[in-house]
Write a protein that holds these residues in place. Structure first.
Motif, PDB file in Angstrom:
ATOM      1  N   MET A   1       0.735  -1.388  -0.096  1.00 61.43           N
ATOM      2  CA  MET A   1      -0.058   0.228   0.007  1.00 61.43           C
ATOM      3  C   MET A   1       0.793   1.214  -0.118  1.00 61.43           C
ATOM      4  O   MET A   1       1.748   1.330   0.695  1.00 61.43           O
ATOM      5  CB  MET A   1      -1.212   0.251   1.467  1.00 61.43           C
ATOM      6  N   ALA A   2       0.721   2.130  -1.143  1.00 60.87           N
ATOM      7  CA  ALA A   2       1.370   3.680  -0.721  1.00 60.87           C
ATOM      8  C   ALA A   2       0.886   4.615   0.081  1.00 60.87           C
ATOM      9  O   ALA A   2      -0.137   4.360   0.507  1.00 60.87           O
ATOM     10  CB  ALA A   2       1.829   3.785  -2.576  1.00 60.87           C
ATOM     11  N   LEU A   3       1.825   5.029   0.226  1.00 54.85           N
ATOM     12  CA  LEU A   3       2.066   6.025   1.134  1.00 54.85           C
ATOM     13  C   LEU A   3       1.101   7.215  -0.056  1.00 54.85           C
ATOM     14  O   LEU A   3       1.208   7.139  -1.308  1.00 54.85           O
ATOM     15  CB  LEU A   3       3.302   6.707   1.460  1.00 54.85           C
ATOM     16  N   ARG A   4       0.382   8.153   0.307  1.00 53.23           N
ATOM     17  CA  ARG A   4      -0.250   9.358  -0.063  1.00 53.23           C
ATOM     18  C   ARG A   4       0.142  10.612   0.327  1.00 53.23           C
ATOM     19  O   ARG A   4       0.576  10.778   1.624  1.00 53.23           O
ATOM     20  CB  ARG A   4      -1.902   9.013   0.418  1.00 53.23           C
ATOM     21  N   LEU A   5       0.374  11.329  -1.030  1.00 53.07           N
ATOM     22  CA  LEU A   5       1.111  12.997  -0.274  1.00 53.07           C
ATOM     23  C   LEU A   5      -0.124  13.671  -0.993  1.00 53.07           C
ATOM     24  O   LEU A   5      -0.148  14.088  -2.197  1.00 53.07           O
ATOM     25  CB  LEU A   5       2.499  13.377  -1.196  1.00 53.07           C
ATOM     26  N   LEU A   6      -0.735  15.164  -0.155  1.00 55.39           N
ATOM     27  CA  LEU A   6      -1.941  15.792  -0.948  1.00 55.39           C
ATOM     28  C   LEU A   6      -1.481  17.643  -0.325  1.00 55.39           C
ATOM     29  O   LEU A   6      -0.784  17.207   0.670  1.00 55.39           O
ATOM     30  CB  LEU A   6      -3.515  15.630  -0.224  1.00 55.39           C
ATOM     31  N   ARG A   7      -1.855  17.909  -1.062  1.00 60.51           N
ATOM     32  CA  ARG A   7      -2.078  19.488  -0.479  1.00 60.51           C
ATOM     33  C   ARG A   7      -2.818  20.164  -0.466  1.00 60.51           C
ATOM     34  O   ARG A   7      -4.004  19.544  -0.751  1.00 60.51           O
ATOM     35  CB  ARG A   7      -0.923  20.583  -1.672  1.00 60.51           C
ATOM     36  N   GLY A   8      -3.223  20.492   1.488  1.00 60.85           N
ATOM     37  CA  GLY A   8      -4.381  20.966   1.387  1.00 60.85           C
ATOM     38  C   GLY A   8      -4.498  22.918   0.443  1.00 60.85           C
ATOM     39  O   GLY A   8      -3.784  23.204   0.180  1.00 60.85           O
ATOM     40  N   LYS A   9      -5.573  23.054   1.059  1.00 58.86           N
ATOM     41  CA  LYS A   9      -5.893  24.286   0.395  1.00 58.86           C
ATOM     42  C   LYS A   9      -5.594  25.542   1.206  1.00 58.86           C
ATOM     43  O   LYS A   9      -5.359  25.920   0.450  1.00 58.86           O
ATOM     44  CB  LYS A   9      -7.514  24.542   0.982  1.00 58.86           C
ATOM     45  N   ASP A  10      -4.498  25.132   2.550  1.00 60.25           N
ATOM     46  CA  ASP A  10      -3.684  26.085   2.963  1.00 60.25           C
ATOM     47  C   ASP A  10      -2.707  25.877   2.594  1.00 60.25           C
ATOM     48  O   ASP A  10      -1.301  26.767   2.823  1.00 60.25           O
ATOM     49  CB  ASP A  10      -4.280  25.886   4.580  1.00 60.25           C
ATOM     50  N   GLY A  11      -2.284  25.289   1.401  1.00 59.06           N
ATOM     51  CA  GLY A  11      -1.145  25.573   0.991  1.00 59.06           C
ATOM     52  C   GLY A  11       0.027  23.811   1.630  1.00 59.06           C
ATOM     53  O   GLY A  11       0.868  23.689   1.056  1.00 59.06           O
TER      54      GLY A  11
ATOM     55  N   THR B   1     -13.656  11.261   6.072  1.00 58.10           N
ATOM     56  CA  THR B   1     -13.729  12.152   5.956  1.00 58.10           C
ATOM     57  C   THR B   1     -12.369  13.331   6.830  1.00 58.10           C
ATOM     58  O   THR B   1     -12.592  13.595   7.517  1.00 58.10           O
ATOM     59  CB  THR B   1     -14.629  13.204   4.985  1.00 58.10           C
ATOM     60  N   GLN B   2     -11.556  14.234   6.398  1.00 53.99           N
ATOM     61  CA  GLN B   2     -10.661  15.511   6.833  1.00 53.99           C
ATOM     62  C   GLN B   2     -11.017  16.469   5.763  1.00 53.99           C
ATOM     63  O   GLN B   2     -10.576  16.887   4.879  1.00 53.99           O
ATOM     64  CB  GLN B   2      -8.906  15.027   6.729  1.00 53.99           C
ATOM     65  N   PHE B   3     -11.490  17.515   6.684  1.00 61.10           N
ATOM     66  CA  PHE B   3     -12.180  18.744   5.956  1.00 61.10           C
ATOM     67  C   PHE B   3     -10.933  19.694   5.850  1.00 61.10           C
ATOM     68  O   PHE B   3     -11.271  20.548   4.859  1.00 61.10           O
ATOM     69  CB  PHE B   3     -13.406  19.321   6.831  1.00 61.10           C
ATOM     70  N   GLN B   4      -9.602  19.339   6.659  1.00 62.90           N
ATOM     71  CA  GLN B   4      -8.962  20.453   7.105  1.00 62.90           C
ATOM     72  C   GLN B   4      -7.765  20.797   6.952  1.00 62.90           C
ATOM     73  O   GLN B   4      -7.386  19.079   7.747  1.00 62.90           O
ATOM     74  CB  GLN B   4      -9.542  21.658   7.765  1.00 62.90           C
ATOM     75  N   SER B   5      -6.655  20.490   6.588  1.00 60.90           N
ATOM     76  CA  SER B   5      -4.749  19.779   6.628  1.00 60.90           C
ATOM     77  C   SER B   5      -4.854  19.703   8.505  1.00 60.90           C
ATOM     78  O   SER B   5      -5.026  21.001   9.113  1.00 60.90           O
ATOM     79  CB  SER B   5      -4.234  20.683   6.062  1.00 60.90           C
ATOM     80  N   GLY B   6      -4.673  18.858   9.025  1.00 60.72           N
ATOM     81  CA  GLY B   6      -3.974  19.080  10.699  1.00 60.72           C
ATOM     82  C   GLY B   6      -5.174  18.244  11.257  1.00 60.72           C
ATOM     83  O   GLY B   6      -4.507  19.016  12.485  1.00 60.72           O
ATOM     84  N   ARG B   7      -6.278  18.848  11.284  1.00 61.25           N
ATOM     85  CA  ARG B   7      -7.564  18.316  11.782  1.00 61.25           C
ATOM     86  C   ARG B   7      -7.984  17.447  11.482  1.00 61.25           C
ATOM     87  O   ARG B   7      -7.645  16.307  10.957  1.00 61.25           O
ATOM     88  CB  ARG B   7      -8.815  19.291  10.789  1.00 61.25           C
ATOM     89  N   PRO B   8      -8.666  16.819  13.235  1.00 64.73           N
ATOM     90  CA  PRO B   8      -9.578  15.905  13.116  1.00 64.73           C
ATOM     91  C   PRO B   8     -10.308  14.986  11.810  1.00 64.73           C
ATOM     92  O   PRO B   8     -10.907  15.785  11.507  1.00 64.73           O
ATOM     93  CB  PRO B   8      -9.739  15.372  14.373  1.00 64.73           C
ATOM     94  N   LEU B   9      -9.975  13.900  11.843  1.00 58.18           N
ATOM     95  CA  LEU B   9     -11.618  13.529  10.674  1.00 58.18           C
ATOM     96  C   LEU B   9     -12.536  12.952  11.483  1.00 58.18           C
ATOM     97  O   LEU B   9     -13.032  12.926  12.509  1.00 58.18           O
ATOM     98  CB  LEU B   9     -10.684  11.836   9.862  1.00 58.18           C
ATOM     99  N   THR B  10     -13.695  12.678  10.282  1.00 55.55           N
ATOM    100  CA  THR B  10     -15.346  12.139  10.654  1.00 55.55           C
ATOM    101  C   THR B  10     -14.670  11.090  11.513  1.00 55.55           C
ATOM    102  O   THR B  10     -13.854   9.843  11.004  1.00 55.55           O
ATOM    103  CB  THR B  10     -15.848  12.449   9.663  1.00 55.55           C
ATOM    104  N   ALA B  11     -15.844  10.685  11.793  1.00 57.84           N
ATOM    105  CA  ALA B  11     -15.986   8.803  12.084  1.00 57.84           C
ATOM    106  C   ALA B  11     -15.485   7.838  10.407  1.00 57.84           C
ATOM    107  O   ALA B  11     -16.159   8.283  10.189  1.00 57.84           O
ATOM    108  CB  ALA B  11     -16.508   8.280  13.319  1.00 57.84           C
ATOM    109  N   TRP B  12     -15.197   7.063  10.977  1.00 60.56           N
ATOM    110  CA  TRP B  12     -15.222   5.809   9.564  1.00 60.56           C
ATOM    111  C   TRP B  12     -16.617   4.858   9.962  1.00 60.56           C
ATOM    112  O   TRP B  12     -17.610   4.719  10.447  1.00 60.56           O
ATOM    113  CB  TRP B  12     -14.216   5.208   9.799  1.00 60.56           C
TER     114      TRP B  12
END
Length: 351
Positions: A1-11, A85-96
């Motif tokens: 399973m690959a590592l994933r790397l995303l850039r958020g709206k805040d950069g 779902t994670q709505f903002q960088s660095g913030r908690p996620l919703t429940a699974w």
């Protein structure tokens, strides 16, 4: 399973990796900065046997995994697809949230569900794809308001593991499903918002779990996979007369890909795990000009694996990978040297 790397709206960049107990997450403290926070464990009950992370136009990160949990005495393993779902960088996620499988009444068939692929289209709808027990493709859609529809059968046959899904910048979705008999199955939206349709089979004799894709020009996705016999990386677009060989036969797994500016040129940057060099290998070539030649260069410390690529908040290429000890490894593009030169690797957090 690959590592994933995303850039958020805040950069800021966020890296996600499946680990024992769930998913590890690291986040940049500021866009393009050297400091990261993490790892932070996103707990999952059971074991994730597959994970993908995709991003919506709003910057939301959707985590979709294939979960295995022990069954009772004499019962099969309980398998389902889970989503958070994670709505903002660095913030908690919703429940699974469990999405079940295409086989809700047959646990034995559910055990044969493949790892998920996912993408978000122009309407903001998330689609999740899996190989079903019959060897075809099943999909489930979450509408823009968050309501999940039922699993639907997209047909197909002889599908192998490791499908690849993505959407163009204008939200036109594509799915590639490597299959037996020397072909890959392809579905696509003819235009943003259109109903997905089955395209012609792609001439791909692909290894399982080797497919990936990147938007290589506006509205065009280039697909990658490994040739089943040689192991060489192949590239293909709908206008390609035939798949183009890119070398890299000593590598394993899918290639990570990102479109970036190198020496003022529009390029595709590639990275993969390369046991021959003991770590990773990186290459770059002009976008959609594979004939210009691709040269793979070793990069990273011994044992580095599961690479990911993205552009940071300053537009630089960032290569991330996992070390053998579970730490995150990060290398950024140098802007004061010619070619695709990377800075020294930094190690982030503890695994």
């Amino acid at each position: 399973m690959a590592l994933r790397l995303l850039r958020g709206k805040d950069g800021r960049l966020t890296a996600y990796a499946p680990v024992t107990g769930g998913v590890a997450r690291w986040t940049e403290d500021r866009p393009g900065g050297a400091e990261w926070t993490g790892p932070w464990l996103i707990e999952v009950s059971g074991r994730l046997a597959g994970l993908t992370v995709v991003q919506s136009p709003e910057g939301y990160a959707h985590l979709v995994g294939l979960r295995h949990r022990p069954g009772g005495a004499g019962e099969p393993t309980r398998v389902d697809i889970v989503h958070a779902t994670q709505f903002q960088s660095g913030r908690p996620l919703t429940a699974w949230h469990s999405l079940g499988t295409p086989h809700p009444k047959d646990p034995r068939k559910a055990e044969r569900t493949g790892p998920p692929a996912a993408a978000v289209d122009s309407s903001g709808a998330l689609r999740v794809f899996v190989r079903n027990a019959g060897g075809g493709v099943s999909a489930r859609r979450q509408d823009p308001k968050g309501t999940w529809e039922r699993w639907t059968d997209w047909k197909g046959m002889h599908v192998l593991g490791g499908m690849s899904a993505a959407a163009t910048a204008d939200g036109r979705l594509e799915l590639l499903a490597p299959a037996g008999k020397g072909a890959a199955l392809r579905w696509y939206q003819p235009k943003p918002g259109a109903a997905p349709k089955r395209g012609e089979d792609v001439p791909a004799d692909a290894r399982p779990d080797s497919a990936s894709m990147v938007e290589s020009s506006p509205g065009t996705l280039t697909h990658y996979w490994r040739d089943a016999r040689s192991g060489e990386v192949m590239a293909w677009r709908p206008d390609s007369p035939a798949p183009a060989p890119l070398g890299g036969a000593t590598g394993t797994g899918p290639v990570a890909a990102v479109r970036a500016v190198v020496d003022g040129h529009d390029c595709t940057v590639l990275a993969h795990q390369d046991p021959a060099s003991g770590g990773l290998a990186v290459a770059a070539h002009p976008c959609e000009d594979e004939a210009a030649g691709v040269w793979w260069t070793p990069s990273g410390e011994q044992g580095a694996h599961t690479p990911a690529l993205a552009l940071d908040g300053q537009g630089r290429v960032v290569l991330a990978a996992l070390a053998l000890d579970g730490k995150l490894l990060v290398a950024r593009q140098k802007t004061d040297e010619r070619g695709l030169a990377l800075q020294a690797w930094t190690r982030v957090g503890s695994g």
